[in-house]
Design an enzyme around this catalytic site. Structure first.
Site, mmCIF file in Angstrom:
data_model
loop_
_atom_site.group_PDB
_atom_site.id
_atom_site.type_symbol
_atom_site.label_atom_id
_atom_site.label_comp_id
_atom_site.label_asym_id
_atom_site.label_seq_id
_atom_site.Cartn_x
_atom_site.Cartn_y
_atom_site.Cartn_z
ATOM 1 N N ILE A 17 0.840 -1.199 0.000
ATOM 2 C CA ILE A 17 0.000 0.000 0.000
ATOM 3 C C ILE A 17 0.879 1.253 0.000
ATOM 4 C CG2 ILE A 17 -1.836 1.233 1.238
ATOM 5 C CD1 ILE A 17 -2.720 -1.582 2.264
ATOM 6 N N ASN A 40 9.575 -6.664 5.185
ATOM 7 C CA ASN A 40 8.496 -7.297 4.428
ATOM 8 C C ASN A 40 8.298 -6.591 3.081
ATOM 9 O OD1 ASN A 40 6.412 -9.108 3.947
ATOM 10 N ND2 ASN A 40 4.867 -7.828 4.936
ATOM 11 N N SER A 41 9.415 -6.187 2.491
ATOM 12 C CA SER A 41 9.357 -5.514 1.180
ATOM 13 C C SER A 41 10.719 -5.671 0.518
ATOM 14 C CB SER A 41 9.005 -4.028 1.345
ATOM 15 O OG SER A 41 9.931 -3.399 2.193
ATOM 16 N N LYS A 89 0.965 -7.650 9.481
ATOM 17 C CA LYS A 89 -0.472 -7.709 9.145
ATOM 18 C C LYS A 89 -1.035 -9.105 8.954
ATOM 19 C CE LYS A 89 0.487 -7.013 4.250
ATOM 20 N NZ LYS A 89 0.268 -6.272 3.039
ATOM 21 N N SER A 129 -7.543 -0.684 10.072
ATOM 22 C CA SER A 129 -8.161 -1.765 9.300
ATOM 23 C C SER A 129 -9.588 -1.985 9.769
ATOM 24 C CB SER A 129 -7.342 -3.032 9.532
ATOM 25 O OG SER A 129 -8.065 -4.153 9.088
ATOM 26 N N TYR A 153 -3.664 -9.072 16.099
ATOM 27 C CA TYR A 153 -3.452 -8.057 15.054
ATOM 28 C C TYR A 153 -4.522 -6.971 15.140
ATOM 29 C CZ TYR A 153 -4.033 -5.983 10.439
ATOM 30 O OH TYR A 153 -4.212 -5.093 9.415
ATOM 31 N N LYS A 157 -4.334 -2.766 16.134
ATOM 32 C CA LYS A 157 -4.866 -1.638 15.352
ATOM 33 C C LYS A 157 -5.751 -0.749 16.231
ATOM 34 C CE LYS A 157 -2.976 -2.248 11.335
ATOM 35 N NZ LYS A 157 -1.946 -1.290 10.878
ATOM 36 N N ASN A 183 -10.771 -4.348 1.963
ATOM 37 C CA ASN A 183 -9.857 -5.357 1.400
ATOM 38 C C ASN A 183 -9.112 -4.820 0.177
ATOM 39 O OD1 ASN A 183 -11.801 -6.872 3.091
ATOM 40 N ND2 ASN A 183 -10.692 -8.652 2.328
ATOM 41 N N LEU A 204 -7.037 -13.718 -0.438
ATOM 42 C CA LEU A 204 -7.658 -14.306 -1.626
ATOM 43 C C LEU A 204 -6.996 -13.895 -2.945
ATOM 44 C CD1 LEU A 204 -9.982 -15.960 -2.862
ATOM 45 C CD2 LEU A 204 -11.369 -13.885 -2.819
ATOM 46 N N PHE A 222 -12.848 -21.163 1.068
ATOM 47 C CA PHE A 222 -13.120 -21.486 2.472
ATOM 48 C C PHE A 222 -14.594 -21.267 2.809
ATOM 49 C CE2 PHE A 222 -8.511 -19.999 3.089
ATOM 50 C CZ PHE A 222 -8.012 -21.282 2.916
ATOM 51 N N ARG A 235 -16.859 -9.766 0.755
ATOM 52 C CA ARG A 235 -15.970 -8.722 1.256
ATOM 53 C C ARG A 235 -16.062 -7.492 0.361
ATOM 54 N NH1 ARG A 235 -16.031 -11.975 4.471
ATOM 55 N NH2 ARG A 235 -14.379 -12.959 5.697
HETATM 56 N N1 UFG Z 1 -10.514 -16.964 0.967
HETATM 57 C C1 UFG Z 1 -10.627 -18.201 0.340
HETATM 58 N N2 UFG Z 1 -9.491 -18.852 0.001
HETATM 59 C C2 UFG Z 1 -8.244 -18.344 0.237
HETATM 60 C C3 UFG Z 1 -8.127 -17.076 0.874
HETATM 61 C C4 UFG Z 1 -9.298 -16.420 1.231
HETATM 62 O O1 UFG Z 1 -11.734 -18.687 0.122
HETATM 63 O O2 UFG Z 1 -7.238 -18.993 -0.085
HETATM 64 C C5 UFG Z 1 -11.752 -16.236 1.322
HETATM 65 C C6 UFG Z 1 -11.894 -15.949 2.799
HETATM 66 O O3 UFG Z 1 -12.468 -17.046 3.453
HETATM 67 C C7 UFG Z 1 -12.759 -14.698 2.788
HETATM 68 C C8 UFG Z 1 -12.332 -13.969 1.507
HETATM 69 O O4 UFG Z 1 -11.694 -14.968 0.700
HETATM 70 O O5 UFG Z 1 -14.120 -15.043 2.635
HETATM 71 C C9 UFG Z 1 -11.348 -12.862 1.757
HETATM 72 O O6 UFG Z 1 -10.249 -13.340 2.528
HETATM 73 P P1 UFG Z 1 -8.902 -12.511 2.682
HETATM 74 O O7 UFG Z 1 -7.961 -13.362 3.486
HETATM 75 O O8 UFG Z 1 -8.427 -12.027 1.357
HETATM 76 O O9 UFG Z 1 -9.341 -11.202 3.485
HETATM 77 P P2 UFG Z 1 -10.039 -11.066 4.931
HETATM 78 O O10 UFG Z 1 -11.339 -10.385 4.699
HETATM 79 O O11 UFG Z 1 -10.052 -12.318 5.674
HETATM 80 O O12 UFG Z 1 -9.008 -10.093 5.695
HETATM 81 C C10 UFG Z 1 -8.480 -8.917 5.101
HETATM 82 C C11 UFG Z 1 -7.102 -8.689 5.666
HETATM 83 C C12 UFG Z 1 -7.166 -8.336 7.126
HETATM 84 C C13 UFG Z 1 -8.095 -7.193 7.315
HETATM 85 C C14 UFG Z 1 -9.446 -7.476 6.731
HETATM 86 C C15 UFG Z 1 -10.290 -6.234 6.842
HETATM 87 O O13 UFG Z 1 -6.287 -9.839 5.513
HETATM 88 O O14 UFG Z 1 -5.890 -7.939 7.570
HETATM 89 O O15 UFG Z 1 -9.315 -7.840 5.359
HETATM 90 O O16 UFG Z 1 -11.524 -6.382 6.260
HETATM 91 F F1 UFG Z 1 -8.221 -6.926 8.614
#
Ligand code: UFG
Length: 370
Positions: A17, A40-41, A89, A129, A153, A157, A183, A204, A222, A235
């Site tokens: 970001i 981490n970069s 994060k 976040s 985490y 925040k 997201n 994702l 998932f 999301r």
């Molecule tokens: N998902 C899958 N398969 C994967 C990865 C994710 O199905 O391999 C699904 C998750 O179950 C969820 C959606 O995709 O339904 C989004 O998952 P992400 O891991 O991309 O994002 P999250 O909403 O879980 O979390 C992200 C950040 C957090 C932050 C949050 C804020 O990782 O740090 O958004 O909304 F806090």
């Protein structure tokens, strides 16, 4: 108010970001300076930023925990504001190693604020976040929704937000902009900068892009039994360039006015996991193999922002669609199958190696040799 010659410090500015915000600030006429320890970069991002902006990129290498160093950097560059991105994060890692998160995320912010106080800079934008809301009772989520963090985490925040609120209460000269991201996905349309997670992606979009490029076999979706139209989690995905422009709007608002704010940055629209997958298939022209897997612990069914406050306070709204996000993620992944790693030497030669990296001892070197 003109941004000409106004220098803004980006802690963690070499990250995903941070680097996109560097571009947005530069496009808006600010002078961004990066402070990063590259934990981490990758320093290769600096040459790409130099190429994109056509200008020398200023980067100070060091840790936010080192208060004296941060104060020195703020003074040296006469920064008018700081955007504090630097922080860990990974939700799962924070459960395994909470002290690492409290030390770096909470300790890092306190150190940056002490440095700002010493150096006489009192405007800060903080990278928070939507995770602070936990499992919300209602969507869309407004900034008034109660906060209920569920992971270390998320707690870091919210603790950081509380620290900023206390500081502002103690001295109204502080101007504090707290941005709660939903997201962030996507990449710069050039394909030169983007998200480059270490190891197996937790999120994702980077997982989908790695499946598309052949680095992973298939996506595990998932959960397909959520109370959503297609059964998969929803999301609020937000193009990282929109998010970066939200930071520019926040800096402008802080510098123009003496008030502080906490705002959501999202699109206000939800997309399901299968919705993202299909959008990515359209963008890449490739099928994305997937299978349904059990729900991931800690996930909620549906999560998207009420974005009206950002519009009112910052005159900002997200402009880019889920198709734009997938197209730009795909362009980045295809152009850089291994991210910033394993870049062939000729890749760097093609780019202007125009960035300067200052080491903590004051010595300087071209970023490409770092
Ligand atoms: N998902 C899958 N398969 C994967 C990865 C994710 O199905 O391999 C699904 C998750 O179950 C969820 C959606 O995709 O339904 C989004 O998952 P992400 O891991 O991309 O994002 P999250 O909403 O879980 O979390 C992200 C950040 C957090 C932050 C949050 C804020 O990782 O740090 O958004 O909304 F806090």
């Amino acid at each position: 108010m003109t941004a000409f010659n106004q220098t803004v410090l980006l802690t963690g500015g070499a990250g995903y970001i941070g680097s996109h915000t560097f571009m947005a600030l530069s496009d808006a006429g600010f002078t961004p300076v990066i402070l990063d320890d590259f934990s981490n970069s990758h320093p290769a991002v600096l040459d790409r930023l130099a190429h994109l902006t056509g200008q020398r990129v200023l980067c100070e290498r060091g840790s936010v925990i080192d208060t004296g160093f941060v104060a020195q950097v703020i003074r040296r560059h006469q920064c008018v504001a700081v955007i504090h991105f630097a922080g860990f994060k990974a939700v799962g890692e924070s459960v395994q190693q909470p002290l690492k998160y409290y030390h770096n995320n909470v300790g890092g912010l306190v150190s940056v604020l002490q440095a700002m106080q010493t150096a006489g800079c009192q405007s800060i934008v903080f990278s928070s976040s939507a995770t602070v809301y936990g499992d919300p009772d209602n969507v869309p989520i407004t900034e008034q929704c109660p906060c209920a963090p569920e992971s270390p985490y998320a707690h870091t925040k919210l603790m950081c937000e509380d620290i900023l609120t206390s500081l502002r209460a103690s001295d109204p000269a502080w101007r504090v902009g707290i941005l709660r991201y939903f997201n962030p996905v996507g990449a710069h349309p050039s394909g030169l900068i983007g998200e480059d997670p270490d190891g197996i992606p937790n999120n994702l979009m980077p997982y989908v892009t790695q499946v598309a490029v052949g680095r992973r076999d298939k996506l595990n979706v998932f959960g397909n039994d959520y109370p959503t139209p297609d059964g998969t989690g929803i999301r609020d995905y937000l193009h990282v360039t929109d998010l970066a422009e939200g930071h520019v709007a926040a800096v402008r608002a802080l510098l123009a006015r003496h008030d502080s704010f906490t705002v959501n940055l999202g699109t206000g629209e939800g997309t399901s996991v299968l919705g993202v997958l299909h959008a990515f298939e359209r963008a890449s022209g490739r099928p994305i193999p997937f299978e349904f897997a059990p729900r991931r612990a800690g996930d909620v069914a549906e999560y998207f922002a009420d974005v009206s406050l950002a519009k009112t306070l910052l005159n900002w709204r997200a402009l880019r669609t889920i198709d734009d996000m997938c197209r730009d993620s795909w362009h980045w992944q295809q152009s850089n199958p291994d991210g910033y790693r394993n870049m062939a030497p000729h890749d760097l030669n093609v780019l202007q190696t125009n960035s300067l990296l200052s080491n903590h001892d004051g010595s300087r070197q071209p970023a490409a040799s770092a």
